[in-house]
Motif scaffolding. Structure first.
Motif, PDB file in Angstrom:
ATOM      1  N   LYS A 115      -1.113  -8.396  -5.657  1.00 41.47           N
ATOM      2  CA  LYS A 115      -0.448  -9.300  -6.598  1.00 41.47           C
ATOM      3  C   LYS A 115      -0.819 -10.722  -6.224  1.00 41.47           C
ATOM      4  O   LYS A 115      -0.711 -11.109  -5.062  1.00 41.47           O
ATOM      5  N   THR A 153      -3.722   3.607  -1.749  1.00 38.34           N
ATOM      6  CA  THR A 153      -3.742   2.754  -2.930  1.00 38.34           C
ATOM      7  C   THR A 153      -3.148   1.407  -2.558  1.00 38.34           C
ATOM      8  O   THR A 153      -2.029   1.335  -2.058  1.00 38.34           O
ATOM      9  N   ARG A 182     -13.718  -3.923  -4.180  1.00 41.32           N
ATOM     10  CA  ARG A 182     -13.497  -2.477  -4.057  1.00 41.32           C
ATOM     11  C   ARG A 182     -14.606  -1.813  -3.250  1.00 41.32           C
ATOM     12  O   ARG A 182     -14.352  -0.909  -2.449  1.00 41.32           O
ATOM     13  N   PHE A 219      -8.131   3.002  -3.380  1.00 40.24           N
ATOM     14  CA  PHE A 219      -8.050   2.434  -4.718  1.00 40.24           C
ATOM     15  C   PHE A 219      -7.421   1.049  -4.582  1.00 40.24           C
ATOM     16  O   PHE A 219      -6.446   0.878  -3.858  1.00 40.24           O
ATOM     17  N   VAL A 220      -7.979   0.069  -5.275  1.00 42.81           N
ATOM     18  CA  VAL A 220      -7.451  -1.299  -5.262  1.00 42.81           C
ATOM     19  C   VAL A 220      -7.040  -1.641  -6.685  1.00 42.81           C
ATOM     20  O   VAL A 220      -7.851  -1.633  -7.593  1.00 42.81           O
ATOM     21  N   ASP A 221      -5.744  -1.924  -6.850  1.00 44.34           N
ATOM     22  CA  ASP A 221      -5.171  -2.254  -8.152  1.00 44.34           C
ATOM     23  C   ASP A 221      -4.759  -3.719  -8.142  1.00 44.34           C
ATOM     24  O   ASP A 221      -3.948  -4.135  -7.313  1.00 44.34           O
ATOM     25  N   ILE A 222      -5.328  -4.527  -9.046  1.00 48.61           N
ATOM     26  CA  ILE A 222      -5.060  -5.964  -9.079  1.00 48.61           C
ATOM     27  C   ILE A 222      -4.065  -6.258 -10.183  1.00 48.61           C
ATOM     28  O   ILE A 222      -4.283  -5.897 -11.335  1.00 48.61           O
ATOM     29  N   GLN A 223      -2.960  -6.936  -9.806  1.00 49.36           N
ATOM     30  CA  GLN A 223      -1.901  -7.266 -10.751  1.00 49.36           C
ATOM     31  C   GLN A 223      -1.623  -8.755 -10.692  1.00 49.36           C
ATOM     32  O   GLN A 223      -1.921  -9.413  -9.708  1.00 49.36           O
ATOM     33  N   ALA A 238     -13.998  -8.090  -8.602  1.00 48.79           N
ATOM     34  CA  ALA A 238     -13.112  -6.964  -8.291  1.00 48.79           C
ATOM     35  C   ALA A 238     -13.925  -5.750  -7.835  1.00 48.79           C
ATOM     36  O   ALA A 238     -13.544  -5.062  -6.878  1.00 48.79           O
ATOM     37  N   GLN A 267      -1.933  -2.297  -3.921  1.00 50.03           N
ATOM     38  CA  GLN A 267      -1.549  -3.107  -5.071  1.00 50.03           C
ATOM     39  C   GLN A 267      -1.634  -4.558  -4.640  1.00 50.03           C
ATOM     40  O   GLN A 267      -0.919  -4.973  -3.729  1.00 50.03           O
ATOM     41  N   SER A 307       0.827  -1.201   0.000  1.00 51.03           N
ATOM     42  CA  SER A 307       0.000   0.000   0.000  1.00 51.03           C
ATOM     43  C   SER A 307       0.863   1.253   0.000  1.00 51.03           C
ATOM     44  O   SER A 307       1.986   1.246   0.501  1.00 51.03           O
TER      45      SER A 307
END
Length: 76
Positions: A35, A31, A56, A71-75, A52, A33, A23
């Motif tokens: 993984k 935010t 969120r 914000f949630v970013d999925i990688q 997703a 991230q 984060s």
């Protein structure tokens, strides 16, 4: 919030040991991230991004109580 996000994601995937959540925080915005193993990306995103979006929404509701924006970013 990070613990909540970690619980939600690890509950969905087949390889929970490979879930990594980092984060960054700037002011009142956080935010995350996320993984995951390449085989689990589809499970976390879901059809047309429904899973997703639900993740969120839940994390955003928890952040709202702390007056934060998430914000949630999925990688993979």
């Amino acid at each position: 919030m990070k613990e909540l996000l970690e619980f939600l994601v690890t509950s969905l995937v087949e390889h929970p040991e490979q879930v990594d959540i980092s984060s960054t925080e700037e002011g009142d915005t956080v935010t995350f991230q996320v993984k995951v193993h390449a085989d689990d990306v589809g499970r976390v995103i879901g059809r047309q991004g429904r899973v997703a979006k639900a993740i969120r929404n839940v994390v955003s509701a928890a952040a709202y109580r702390q007056k934060k924006r998430v914000f949630v970013d999925i990688q993979s």
